[in-house]
Enzyme design. Structure first.
Site, PDB file in Angstrom:
ATOM      1  N   GLU A 108      12.382  -2.196  -0.655  1.00 26.67           N
ATOM      2  CA  GLU A 108      12.678  -1.580   0.633  1.00 26.67           C
ATOM      3  C   GLU A 108      13.973  -2.077   1.280  1.00 26.67           C
ATOM      4  O   GLU A 108      14.730  -1.297   1.861  1.00 26.67           O
ATOM      5  CB  GLU A 108      11.499  -1.788   1.596  1.00 26.67           C
ATOM      6  CG  GLU A 108      10.284  -0.952   1.275  1.00 26.67           C
ATOM      7  CD  GLU A 108       9.494  -1.485   0.094  1.00 26.67           C
ATOM      8  OE1 GLU A 108       8.794  -0.692  -0.569  1.00 26.67           O
ATOM      9  OE2 GLU A 108       9.588  -2.709  -0.188  1.00 26.67           O
ATOM     10  N   THR A 163       9.688   8.518  -2.162  1.00 25.08           N
ATOM     11  CA  THR A 163       9.397   7.144  -1.748  1.00 25.08           C
ATOM     12  C   THR A 163       9.315   6.179  -2.922  1.00 25.08           C
ATOM     13  O   THR A 163       9.131   4.988  -2.716  1.00 25.08           O
ATOM     14  CB  THR A 163       8.092   7.092  -0.922  1.00 25.08           C
ATOM     15  OG1 THR A 163       7.998   5.844  -0.233  1.00 25.08           O
ATOM     16  CG2 THR A 163       6.876   7.307  -1.808  1.00 25.08           C
ATOM     17  N   ARG A 176       4.893   8.351  -8.482  1.00 22.42           N
ATOM     18  CA  ARG A 176       5.455   7.673  -9.652  1.00 22.42           C
ATOM     19  C   ARG A 176       5.511   8.587 -10.868  1.00 22.42           C
ATOM     20  O   ARG A 176       6.578   8.759 -11.465  1.00 22.42           O
ATOM     21  CB  ARG A 176       4.636   6.425  -9.985  1.00 22.42           C
ATOM     22  CG  ARG A 176       4.548   5.424  -8.847  1.00 22.42           C
ATOM     23  CD  ARG A 176       4.135   4.079  -9.377  1.00 22.42           C
ATOM     24  NE  ARG A 176       3.602   3.217  -8.342  1.00 22.42           N
ATOM     25  CZ  ARG A 176       3.588   1.891  -8.408  1.00 22.42           C
ATOM     26  NH1 ARG A 176       4.114   1.286  -9.446  1.00 22.42           N
ATOM     27  NH2 ARG A 176       3.061   1.166  -7.441  1.00 22.42           N
ATOM     28  N   ASP A 215       3.673   3.629   6.445  1.00 30.31           N
ATOM     29  CA  ASP A 215       5.122   3.692   6.274  1.00 30.31           C
ATOM     30  C   ASP A 215       5.675   5.055   5.883  1.00 30.31           C
ATOM     31  O   ASP A 215       6.475   5.654   6.608  1.00 30.31           O
ATOM     32  CB  ASP A 215       5.574   2.624   5.271  1.00 30.31           C
ATOM     33  CG  ASP A 215       4.790   2.659   3.957  1.00 30.31           C
ATOM     34  OD1 ASP A 215       3.844   3.456   3.839  1.00 30.31           O
ATOM     35  OD2 ASP A 215       5.143   1.875   3.050  1.00 30.31           O
ATOM     36  N   GLU A 244      -0.251   7.384  -5.573  1.00 34.79           N
ATOM     37  CA  GLU A 244       0.555   6.607  -6.500  1.00 34.79           C
ATOM     38  C   GLU A 244       0.909   7.415  -7.744  1.00 34.79           C
ATOM     39  O   GLU A 244       2.033   7.329  -8.254  1.00 34.79           O
ATOM     40  CB  GLU A 244      -0.183   5.327  -6.906  1.00 34.79           C
ATOM     41  CG  GLU A 244      -0.439   4.350  -5.776  1.00 34.79           C
ATOM     42  CD  GLU A 244       0.822   3.606  -5.340  1.00 34.79           C
ATOM     43  OE1 GLU A 244       1.864   3.750  -6.025  1.00 34.79           O
ATOM     44  OE2 GLU A 244       0.766   2.901  -4.336  1.00 34.79           O
TER      45      GLU A 244
END
Length: 702
Positions: free
Chosen positions: A535, A623, A217, A362, A213
């Site tokens: 998404e 992503t 980010r 994913d 994360e």
């Protein structure tokens, strides 16, 4: 209560959906058993107190098992005498939904008309004007955060408070939003954010953070801001960005400092990164659950960020560390390219059999094709892995619903030989756009069809992308607010139809509550929350850019209107997540995810923008929707590994040898069993003959 809060709250260690589900169910049962008079006390003191939004890590890729519980009101701040005198009235209003503090908003769709076109659209939609409304939504969200929670990592729009995940804050919302502000030309707001980065942001904090994360980010946000501010200087131009001016490399300097700290995650014995790192102590931390296993998606979805940083700095260790992860994963020889969702940092082996394209699975697939595109298609190993995996998805996970025939990607919780679960996380809706991107490489479908490389496989892949996009849009149409649930289940036959089975889903979604298509969809009580996830609009953006079919823009506008109608907060609080998106008015969660600004609103903006704004054949999004440039490998960098040779079925020599050995062992066992059976039969045949004289004597005696 058997559930224990994660030990490192409020850092980013992964709490598990199953554990949370059990916690919420247990809490709900206690609430019910406590009688109606004790509901407020139970909800507020036991449930909300443990799972307040400020204690839940803001994960992008992990669904939470929320139940539609009411959020805690600040009624205890009123005078005690007033509470005692009006508690009965407040309780009645609370449960009938007329009291705003219940966590619902009494506004209806018609009350939020600012997102409607200001002029009649006689000649069709005015996409420039619609894009302006997205900018307005961003400004409202950002200004509310700036007003009530500036510098904090988390923001609660309804209560208008903030909270940090580290002693001095990590810039969780600010950094994640940098490139959105640049793209939307938010010069003044960007200047304020840069001031905070320069004066307040420090990475040297004694804090455990999630490796994945923080990479996608924070590192991704800083690198993207660096790229955009240099490549597109007319976007939100700042004096500090001018060559030679102080602060020119602020984004890159902060990114490099953070990356050096995150690198310790890769110092495991296998090279698979640990789930977390401590920023100040600079050591990796295994997951507190699952025997220390890392999430497969997390371990394999940091490559774009570190490869781009390596290209910028020339420091090859960033490249080598993340590339080794791909080799370790691929050397596991996952069947048909489909990877279990856990992998051991200790030995690099998969743990468990759960295979899905939702949480923890994913972005592994997403980063296969994006690594191929990032280096201008100079690393074909990743395209090969993508194609291998997509065929595995078709073979094992794709099926069709009944009675309407929608295309879904299910899950195999017990492995590929186990049952197919007809369940899709909203997270899976990244796939339609990613499939289309893989087919064309970012150019339009019309252009791609003219190339000699167009073939039947690409035709099939585009068909699959369109069908999955339709299914994901249905997740929104199914819900009362028009905002999708976190998880949707589907009705399928037993056994489920194979991918090759005939099917034909309806082109449109009948608005009739009793419409036939609704029989295909199902949402469970634990899954009705909406976390502002990106998404589906992400895929709509890709599908519009690649196919040019206006319906994808139309769907996006309808979705945007649903967000503005049902998630806007009174008194300029911004926009919030929802605990229950299937009731009107919805029950709010009182939390704004950073990806609402970084991804969801950015993809809406790009969906309504001209195609030359961040063109897909020139950039690649990580992503978290942070755009990076495509680049050539050059002399310093190269693909440092090769896949083990595979046959036409994608199997390595080791796999074939293992299969042959198993077959030989099975044959030997069969031969031994047959020999034993023959011996037993021979003994049985001999026994009657030996007993024959005795039988004859008995007859003669008679």
């Amino acid at each position: 209560m058997s559930f224990n809060a994660p030990r490192n709250v409020p850092d980013f260690t992964a709490p598990h959906r199953d554990l949370e589900d059990r916690a919420w169910v247990a809490a709900s049962r206690r609430i019910v058993s406590g009688g109606r008079g004790g509901i407020i006390h139970e909800v507020q003191d036991r449930v909300a107190g443990l799972f307040e939004p400020d204690q839940l890590p803001m994960y992008k890729d992990k669904p939470y098992g929320y139940t539609p519980l009411m959020r805690r009101r600040r009624w205890w701040r009123r005078k005690r005498s007033m509470i005692l005198s009006i508690v009965a009235i407040l309780s009645l209003l609370y449960y009938t939904g007329y009291l705003p503090g219940r966590g619902t908003r009494r506004k209806t769709a018609s009350a939020w008309t600012w997102a409607a076109p200001s002029t009649p659209e006689k000649n069709g939609p005015d996409w420039d004007e619609r894009r302006k409304h997205v900018v307005e939504a961003f400004e409202l969200s950002w200004d509310a955060y700036e007003r009530y929670a500036w510098g904090y990592d988390q923001y609660r729009p309804s209560s208008k408070t903030g909270n940090n995940m580290a002693p001095h804050g990590l810039g969780w919302i600010i950094i994640d939003s940098l490139d959105t502000m640049i793209v939307m030309n938010q010069t003044k707001r960007l200047q304020h954010a840069r001031e905070w980065l320069s004066k307040s942001l420090v990475w040297n904090q004694d804090q455990d953070v999630n490796t994945f994360e923080t990479t996608i980010r924070m590192l991704g946000g800083l690198l993207s801001a660096h790229y955009l501010s240099n490549e597109f200087p007319n976007m939100a131009p700042l004096a500090e960005d001018d060559p030679g001016k102080p602060g020119e490399d602020l984004y890159l300097e902060k990114a490099k400092d953070l990356a050096d700290r995150l690198m310790v995650a890769f110092e495991s014995s296998s090279g698979i990164p640990y789930a977390s790192v401590n920023l100040a102590k600079m050591h990796g931390i295994p997951s507190h659950e699952d025997g220390g296993a890392s999430s497969t998606a997390e371990a394999t979805s940091v490559q774009l960020e570190f490869k781009y940083l390596a290209k910028l700095t020339g420091e090859k260790q960033f490249w080598d560390k993340v590339e080794k992860v791909m080799k370790v994963v691929d050397d596991n020889n996952a069947q048909d390219g489909l990877v279990p969702i856990y992998i051991s940092a200790k030995d690099g082996k998969f743990q468990g059999d759960n295979i899905r394209l939702g949480s923890r699975g994913d972005s592994y697939y997403e980063y296969l094709i994006k690594q191929y595109l990032q280096t201008n298609k100079q690393e074909p190993v990743y395209e090969e892995m993508w194609n291998h995996a997509l065929e595995g998805v078709r073979k094992h996970l794709v099926t069709y619903t009944e009675p309407s025939g929608f295309t879904i990607i299910g899950e195999r919780p017990s492995g590929l030989d186990g049952f197919l679960s007809a369940k899709m996380d909203h997270l899976v809706c990244f796939m339609p756009g990613t499939i289309a991107l893989a087919v064309t490489g970012g150019i339009s479908e019309a252009e791609a069809r003219k190339l000699p490389s167009w073939d039947e496989k690409k035709e099939k892949d585009m068909r699959l992308a369109r069908e999955l996009m339709q299914t994901c849009w249905g997740m929104y149409k199914f819900m009362a607010t028009g905002l999708a649930a976190e998880i949707t289940h589907f009705n399928i036959a037993s056994p489920p139809p194979a991918e090759s089975a005939p099917h034909a889903a309806p082109a449109d979604f009948d608005a009739d509550p009793q419409a036939r298509w609704r029989q295909d969809y199902s949402v469970k009580g634990n899954d009705v929350h909406n976390l502002q996830r990106p998404e589906t609009v992400e895929s709509l953006f890709y599908m519009w850019r690649i196919t040019g079919e206006v319906k994808y823009r139309d769907w996006g506008w309808e979705m945007f209107r649903s967000f503005t109608n049902y998630t806007a907060v009174e008194e300029n609080g911004g926009f919030t997540s929802l605990r229950d998106a299937n009731v009107i008015p919805p029950i709010i969660l009182d939390n704004m995810e950073s990806f609402w600004l970084a991804e969801t609103l950015k993809y809406f903006y790009l969906l309504f923008s001209p195609n030359d704004v961040l063109p897909l054949d020139k950039i690649v999004f990580n992503t978290e929707a942070h755009p990076f440039p495509r680049f050539d490998l050059g002399q310093l960098f190269k693909t440092g590994w090769q896949r083990k040779p595979r046959d036409a079925e994608g199997k390595t020599a080791e796999e074939r040898a293992a299969e042959q050995k198993a077959a030989e062992e099975k044959t030997a066992e069969q031969k031994a069993a047959e020999q034993k059976a023959a011996e037993q039969q021979q003994q049985q045949q001999q026994q009657p003959a030996a007993a024959q004289p005795a039988a004859a004597n008995v007859v003669a005696g008679q």
